[in-house]
Design a protein around this motif. Structure first.
Motif, PDB file in Angstrom:
ATOM      1  N   GLU A  75       0.918  -1.285  -0.096  1.00 53.52           N
ATOM      2  CA  GLU A  75      -0.128  -0.008  -0.067  1.00 53.52           C
ATOM      3  C   GLU A  75       0.871   1.241  -0.227  1.00 53.52           C
ATOM      4  O   GLU A  75       0.488   2.380  -0.695  1.00 53.52           O
ATOM      5  N   GLU A 113      -6.312   2.760 -10.958  1.00 53.42           N
ATOM      6  CA  GLU A 113      -7.211   3.147  -9.901  1.00 53.42           C
ATOM      7  C   GLU A 113      -8.254   2.054  -9.614  1.00 53.42           C
ATOM      8  O   GLU A 113      -8.347   1.815  -8.508  1.00 53.42           O
ATOM      9  N   LYS A 114      -8.596   1.454 -10.689  1.00 55.84           N
ATOM     10  CA  LYS A 114      -9.673   0.536 -10.763  1.00 55.84           C
ATOM     11  C   LYS A 114      -9.006  -0.603 -10.051  1.00 55.84           C
ATOM     12  O   LYS A 114      -9.661  -1.368  -9.131  1.00 55.84           O
ATOM     13  N   HIS A 157      -6.041 -13.682  -3.970  1.00 58.46           N
ATOM     14  CA  HIS A 157      -5.344 -12.506  -3.848  1.00 58.46           C
ATOM     15  C   HIS A 157      -4.014 -12.242  -4.445  1.00 58.46           C
ATOM     16  O   HIS A 157      -3.333 -11.766  -5.320  1.00 58.46           O
ATOM     17  N   THR A 189      -7.797   0.292  -6.383  1.00 61.35           N
ATOM     18  CA  THR A 189      -8.797   0.899  -5.196  1.00 61.35           C
ATOM     19  C   THR A 189     -10.001   0.141  -4.993  1.00 61.35           C
ATOM     20  O   THR A 189     -10.488  -0.567  -4.172  1.00 61.35           O
ATOM     21  N   SER A 190     -10.555  -0.388  -6.302  1.00 62.26           N
ATOM     22  CA  SER A 190     -11.816  -1.319  -6.222  1.00 62.26           C
ATOM     23  C   SER A 190     -11.586  -2.801  -6.057  1.00 62.26           C
ATOM     24  O   SER A 190     -12.198  -3.792  -5.921  1.00 62.26           O
ATOM     25  N   GLY A 191     -10.219  -3.547  -6.248  1.00 62.42           N
ATOM     26  CA  GLY A 191      -9.783  -4.445  -6.194  1.00 62.42           C
ATOM     27  C   GLY A 191      -8.758  -4.977  -5.124  1.00 62.42           C
ATOM     28  O   GLY A 191      -9.294  -5.305  -4.020  1.00 62.42           O
ATOM     29  N   GLU A 219      -6.642   5.715 -14.620  1.00 65.53           N
ATOM     30  CA  GLU A 219      -7.713   5.202 -14.339  1.00 65.53           C
ATOM     31  C   GLU A 219      -7.833   3.551 -14.116  1.00 65.53           C
ATOM     32  O   GLU A 219      -8.553   2.961 -13.218  1.00 65.53           O
ATOM     33  N   ASP A 230      -8.847  -5.320   3.101  1.00 70.18           N
ATOM     34  CA  ASP A 230     -10.055  -4.841   3.965  1.00 70.18           C
ATOM     35  C   ASP A 230     -10.683  -6.279   4.414  1.00 70.18           C
ATOM     36  O   ASP A 230     -10.905  -6.313   5.449  1.00 70.18           O
ATOM     37  N   VAL A 276      -9.879  -3.372  -1.419  1.00 67.94           N
ATOM     38  CA  VAL A 276     -11.012  -4.075  -0.893  1.00 67.94           C
ATOM     39  C   VAL A 276     -10.776  -5.420  -0.377  1.00 67.94           C
ATOM     40  O   VAL A 276     -11.238  -5.847   0.727  1.00 67.94           O
ATOM     41  N   GLU A 277      -9.941  -6.168  -1.100  1.00 67.38           N
ATOM     42  CA  GLU A 277      -9.359  -7.507  -0.635  1.00 67.38           C
ATOM     43  C   GLU A 277      -8.688  -7.516   0.701  1.00 67.38           C
ATOM     44  O   GLU A 277      -8.483  -8.141   1.495  1.00 67.38           O
TER      45      GLU A 277
END
Ligand SMILES: [Fe+2]
Ligand SMILES: [Fe+2]
Length: 177
Positions: free
Chosen positions: A58, A74-75, A128, A78-80, A71, A86, A83-84
């Motif tokens: 991170e 970013e996808k 992951h 942030t969205s992959g 972008e 977390d 999230v994993e």
């Protein structure tokens, strides 16, 4: 690149942790709940898999990808990946919670709850790490400039030096699994 080689090596240790999680889960299935082994597992998750490896990703490579690769990165991050990370923190917390429940109430339901969260963490991390090895890291190596990657190598060395004691302590534990 050094920064990627060390992350991949860390995945090997994390996979070793997931193998150990499988063994401890099988013991629970056969009626033996080893509370101290489960506490060691959540300690290793918290302070090595998350507190060392995910933190390094991170703070260094993901940060660089978000800052420089637009972008798609970013996808992916942030969205992959984030999230994993977390979700992995959530499963670690739930393993601790389930162990507390077990200490209060030794039922089949609680044993299943423990196995469920241990196995969820295991399958999440296997998938992951594989995604990072096959998609995220190659994407970083292909698209980040040579200058940024050299900087990541240097920053990785500084991070490793600053966190040497923590890393060695946990590698010692993992090597005994
Ligand atoms: Fe990750
Ligand atoms: Fe990773």
């Amino acid at each position: 690149m050094y920064y990627i080689d060390t992350l991949k090596k860390e995945h090997e240790y994390i996979i070793k942790l997931t193998d150990h999680i499988l063994e401890v889960s099988k013991d629970i299935m056969h009626g033996h709940v080893n509370a101290s082994a489960i506490r060691t597992i959540t300690d290793v998750i918290k302070n090595y898999a998350d507190g060392y490896h995910h933190k390094k990703e991170e703070d260094l490579v993901f940060r660089a990808m978000l800052d420089h690769l637009g972008e798609l990165a970013e996808k992916l991050i942030t969205s992959g990946m984030l999230v994993e990370h977390d979700l992995a923190r959530y499963e670690r917390m739930m393993i601790d919670e389930s162990l507390k429940h077990y200490e209060e109430n030794q039922t089949d339901e609680v044993r299943l709850e423990l196995i469920g969260h241990l196995m969820s963490y295991r399958s999440l991390l296997i998938r992951h790490a594989d995604k990072e090895n096959k998609v995220v890291y190659p994407f970083a190596m292909k698209n980040l400039s040579e200058e940024i990657q050299k900087k990541l190598d240097e920053e990785t060395k500084v991070f490793e030096e600053e966190n040497k004691e923590q890393r060695d302590r946990y590698l010692d534990i993992i090597n005994k699994f």
